[in-house]
Scaffold this active site. Structure first.
Site, mmCIF file in Angstrom:
data_model
loop_
_atom_site.group_PDB
_atom_site.id
_atom_site.type_symbol
_atom_site.label_atom_id
_atom_site.label_comp_id
_atom_site.label_asym_id
_atom_site.label_seq_id
_atom_site.Cartn_x
_atom_site.Cartn_y
_atom_site.Cartn_z
ATOM 1 N N SER A 1 -9.758 1.603 3.039
ATOM 2 C CA SER A 1 -8.819 2.286 2.226
ATOM 3 C C SER A 1 -7.665 1.588 1.428
ATOM 4 O O SER A 1 -7.235 2.174 0.404
ATOM 5 C CB SER A 1 -8.141 3.489 3.123
ATOM 6 O OG SER A 1 -7.295 2.574 4.118
ATOM 7 N N LYS B 1 0.917 -1.225 0.022
ATOM 8 C CA LYS B 1 -0.005 0.087 0.008
ATOM 9 C C LYS B 1 0.937 1.262 -0.040
ATOM 10 O O LYS B 1 1.921 1.252 0.530
ATOM 11 C CB LYS B 1 -0.888 -0.049 1.243
ATOM 12 C CG LYS B 1 -1.946 0.865 1.340
ATOM 13 C CD LYS B 1 -2.644 0.951 2.582
ATOM 14 C CE LYS B 1 -3.969 1.792 2.714
ATOM 15 N NZ LYS B 1 -4.791 1.422 3.909
ATOM 16 N N SER C 1 -9.611 -1.006 7.034
ATOM 17 C CA SER C 1 -9.037 -0.607 5.979
ATOM 18 C C SER C 1 -8.419 -1.956 5.329
ATOM 19 O O SER C 1 -8.077 -1.793 3.927
ATOM 20 C CB SER C 1 -8.083 0.523 5.881
ATOM 21 O OG SER C 1 -8.805 1.531 5.887
#
Lengths: 479, 488
Positions: B154, B79, B178
């Protein structure tokens, strides 16, 4: 109307740790800008603080030496505000649980002891150093200081005069130096002081509006700044005015204080516990080991010098004001030097020499052992005190031992009575006027004759023996 | 279909394939499908190929020197809020658009040490603030099961990259769901470890007391393998646990007989989509058939979890994001005064959702409001923790749907932040209590995957994985059951 002065001081002291408080960068001043920095103290995204236990240890020692109550469970909080020298946008500090609270420092005012309360002592990180260009177009920031551990020491509003403020600062500095927690060099910024000062009608219990005084770079300037504030605020109040609650800056050039901001900015630091750090528990073992690191403190030492060495309050005060001076003095005594002699040498020739060469005691070119050896030469009458002082100067300049200098210069003291006797006869014969004066009752003439003898022997004559022989010979002439 | 981490491990161990073949395969898959999906913000093609080539050449030597590396030659993605030295790391924010970190996150060092090959950085909601990856300043990411739908957030890019077979595993971060929510939306496995299990050093902070890094994988076993590599004490993170590292893949097949699965009463409430509720109930039957004891249970303060979270997380974020001031790195908009420079840099650098949360957090911490908001939320957090402690007296893991609904359409909830926040009702409590949690695919509604969430006791990841693995083996389908999947 008579006014009472009320002063409280906020002192920031840099702790002498090897590394910064939350990263592994060196804690050292004077380096090239931005050389002692890393992603952590520059506040790069994703970095995290890790507490340096040495900083806690030094803060704990300072808090104990200042008689504080210790909060054994410590947490750190974020103080949020924006400034370019604050890389994270918040300062890690201690908000509602300082490591130390409710301590005090004892000062002596006009021969009377007085306690100045310490509200709190807490641990925090220092910010960087901003340098603004003169034309105001840019600011340069040095982050070497960012993350240097600090303790903030806040006094109670117990201080009643600028002089007391200076005495408090001197006592505080001395304690912190003794404990080896900080260099406490105000000129270099390792000790910084802000002062809150207000006046109130004598006898009143409520506080008046205060001014916060900043930008004082020496204890003397703290005292002067406060003195100016007393005069200024007295004038404002006496003319029926109100003191504006504001921050003022001490201006060294004019020795006055100037308003920094006309409108006081309201700060909301939005303190909250820093989630990146865990609580630090100071257990009893840690407390005891910190306590064991506290040496005999200046006031106790001073009392002991007065009692054991029969020194005057003034002498004991000078000898204990700085731990290095006291240590030097004690090493002389350990080297067999009588206390009064040791005191005279330290407070006389040694401190004078260091002051004139802008050195501190730990930079003394003559070690206590070397000085003790020199004093030994004098005590054993090998050289005179006058010669000894000359030898001291030469030792300081050359780094050589007393024995070597005495040898080199042939500075042996003339104590042989028969040798001196013939020199004296010559002096008496060459100075008939002085002899006549002395015999005529002018005792001062004796000094002139001693002086002539010393001159004739290039200072090597033992003044005690010269005196004795002169008196004998003059007595003979009288009869 | 991309082979699993386990399958690649076996193939490499037998010398049937070489690391560079797997890295090439990952890059081919990205080339073929990422134009449509938008999972990656940065693909580090040359570095990945060079690293794989080095592994090809040193393989024998390496194995002889220190034994096989657990992730040897396996491509993966991170990420884009995990710092990678020399490789742009943006947190999907304009303010860090050109930020190249001078250091790497601890997880990167761990994965490199385990032999993994980083192929790129994935899209996300800006600073991990969002549940759909729509707040990214740079691009939209589509759900591989249905283009036009969100992948969740997210960590939507990491979830989509694994779901679209671009990489066999990826790391994300989970502050309020997330990892688990996008795992559920994309039909893959996602784990949020116990707070403190994985070092946060190098993870761009959103809410420090809640953030935790974890893996996305195709299978529960793969998740265990990746956890082996990334968990463990880190002296650079004071909140990382000093507990000894565990072998999370050891007792996976031990079964669930004798284990008590707490079924959250709210799990099939009116607020939960009927299809999701049905898939969840079916999953509970599977676990029961496997030998688990089902126990009805409740978290009395669950209704307050979302409100608590949306005060605490923004409060921490408002402070964590203060460092983006244009002074030392990141976007700076020149201006006449310092204050103007701050205001312009931050106004242009942050997106709407980030600004919204900074404002909420600043407000919650302000004097006069602190007690009513931040302090009260902290007290509620304590009560929620206590709810879990009490719940674990009656069960070993707590089950619920991961999300009340399947993936929604892109744009559907952008203008309704409250509805978006309520999406996190089941995932948030585990963050507030610091507990480990996993999402495993448990079916689909109209072709969109649904996730089963399990929450375990602190540091009981092994129990959690064991239950998830037992379910996975018996659920009756291979993978996510999604349809129209891109990347097959």
């Amino acid at each position: 109307m008579n006014y009472e002065t009320v002063i409280g001081l906020e002192v920031h002291v840099e702790l002498k740790t090897k590394t910064k408080i939350f990263c592994g960068c060196r804690n050292a001043s004077g380096a090239e800008p931005n050389t002692h920095v890393c992603p952590v103290c520059l506040g790069h995204p994703g970095t995290l603080p890790v507490l340096n236990e040495e900083a806690v240890d030094l803060a704990l020692r300072a808090a104990l030496a200042l008689h504080c109550h210790i909060n054994q469970d410590n947490k750190f909080d974020r103080k949020n505000y924006f400034y370019p020298d604050l890389p994270k946008g918040y300062q890690i500090s201690q908000y509602d649980r300082p490591i130390g609270e409710h301590g005090y420092v004892t000062i002596e005012v006009g021969g009377v002891e007085k306690r100045i309360g310490i509200t709190r002592l807490h641990l925090e990180e220092d910010a960087g150093k901003s340098t603004h260009s003169i034309d105001g177009t840019h600011t340069l920031v040095d982050y070497n200081r960012t993350g240097v551990p600090l303790v903030e020491i806040v006094s109670e509003p117990d201080i009643r005069s600028p002089e007391e403020a200076r005495l408090y600062l001197e006592a505080l500095r001395s304690i912190l130096l003794y404990c080896r927690v900080s260099d406490c060099k105000m000129e270099e910024g390792s000790l910084r002081c802000d002062a809150n000062i207000s006046l109130r009608p004598l006898g009143s219990e409520t506080f008046g509006n205060k001014a916060e005084l900043k930008n004082m770079n020496s204890f003397r300037n703290v005292e002067r700044g406060l003195e100016h504030e007393v005069v200024r605020q007295t004038a404002v109040l006496s003319s029926g005015g109100t003191v504006v609650q504001e921050t003022r800056r001490f201006d060294e050039a004019t020795q006055t204080t100037l308003s920094m901001r006309s409108k006081e900015e309201a700060h909301d630091y939005r303190y909250f516990a820093d989630p990146d750090l865990v609580r630090v528990h100071i257990d009893d073992v840690w407390m005891e080991s910190a306590r064991a690191q506290i040496p005999e403190l200046p006031q106790a030492k001073m009392a002991r010098y007065r009692r054991d060495y029969e020194l005057s309050a003034y002498d004991a005060g000078v000898l204990t004001a700085e731990v290095e001076v006291a240590r030097y003095f004690e090493e002389l005594i350990a080297g067999g030097v009588p206390a009064k002699t040791a005191s005279n040498w330290v407070m006389g020739d040694l401190l004078a020499y260091l002051n004139s060469t802008h050195r501190t005691m730990d930079q003394s070119p003559v070690s206590p052992a070397q000085l003790a050896a020199l004093i030994g030469e004098i005590e054993s009458n090998r050289i005179s005190l006058k010669q000894g002082r000359e030898v001291f100067r030469l030792m300081a300049e050359s780094g050589k031992s007393a024995a070597a200098i005495i040898e080199e210069r042939g500075m042996v003291q003339l104590s042989d009575e028969s040798a001196l006797g013939s020199i004296l006869d010559e002096v008496l014969a060459n100075n008939p006027k002085s002899v006549e004066d002395y015999l005529g009752g002018k005792e001062k003439a004796l000094a002139a004759l001693v002086g002539q003898t010393m001159k004739a022997t290039k200072g090597q004559a033992n003044p005690g023996i010269v005196n004795k022989l002169l008196l004998e010979k003059l007595a003979g002439k009288k009869g | 279909m991309m082979e699993t981490v386990k399958q690649i491990q076996e193939s490499l161990a037998k010398r049937e394939t070489k690391p560079s073949e797997w890295v090439a395969k990952a890059l081919q898959q990205i080339d073929a499908h990422d134009g449509q999906i938008g999972a990656f913000l940065t693909v580090d093609r040359e570095q990945a190929l060079a690293a794989a080539k080095r592994l090809d050449e040193t393989e024998t030597e390496q194995v002889e020197r220190s034994g096989p590396q657990p992730l040897f030659g396996i491509p993966y993605a991170l990420k884009d809020n995990i710092c990678t030295e020399g490789l742009r790391t943006t947190a999907a924010s304009r303010i860090l658009e050109n930020y190249i970190p001078p250091y790497s996150a601890t997880v990167l060092h761990r994965l490199e040490g385990a032999g993994g090959v980083l192929v790129g950085k994935t899209n996300m909601d800006e600073f991990a603030m969002g549940s759909s990856t729509e707040t990214s300043a740079f691009q939209v990411t589509h759900n591989p099961h249905r283009v036009g739908h969100v992948p969740g957030g997210s960590s939507g890019g990491s979830a989509a990259a694994v779901a679209a077979n671009m990489v066999p595993f990826a790391l994300g971060s989970d502050t309020g769901g997330s990892i688990r929510q996008p795992a559920a939306f994309c039909g893959v496995v996602g784990v949020k470890p116990t707070y403190g299990r994985v070092s946060r050093y190098g993870l761009i902070a959103f809410a420090s007391s809640l953030d935790q890094i974890g893996p996305f994988t195709q299978t529960v076993e793969d998740a265990a393998i990746v956890l082996n590599a990334i968990c463990g004490f880190d002296p650079l993170d004071s909140t990382s646990t000093q507990r000894k590292a565990e072998r999370f893949d050891e007792d996976l097949a031990a079964g669930v007989r004798g284990l008590r699965v707490g079924v959250l009463r709210h799990a099939v409430d009116g607020g939960v989509d009927a299809g999701v509720a049905a898939a969840f109930q079916k999953a509970m039957e599977v676990l029961k058939d496997a030998g688990a004891e089902l126990v009805e249970m409740d978290l009395p303060h669950l209704d307050y979890a979302v409100a608590t979270y949306y005060l605490l997380a923004p409060a921490e974020a408002s402070s964590n994001l203060a460092r983006y001031d244009g002074v030392r790195y990141g976007r700076r908009v020149e201006a006449a005064t310092l204050l103007d420079m701050y205001e312009k840099s931050r106004s242009e650098g942050f997106g709407r959702e980030v600004k919204r949360r900074i404002m909420i957090g600043t407000y919650a911490l302000s004097s006069g409001y602190y007690d009513a908001y931040y302090l009260r939320a902290q007290k509620m957090r304590t009560l929620i923790r206590q709810d879990f402690t009490e719940a674990f007296a009656t069960c070993d893991v707590i089950a619920s749907p991961t999300v009340p609904t399947p993936a929604f359409a892109i744009g559907e909830k952008v203008d309704n932040p409250l509805q978006m926040y309520l999406n996190d009702i089941f995932t948030i409590p585990a963050n507030l209590a610091g507990l480990p949690s996993i999402s495993v695919p448990c079916g689909a509604v109209d072709g969109l995957p649904v996730g089963l969430q399990l929450v375990g006791q602190a540091f009981a990841e092994k129990t959690l994985l064991r239950v998830a693995y037992a379910y996975e083996q018996m659920r009756g389908f291979e993978r996510s059951l999604g349809s129209e999947e891109v990347g097959q």
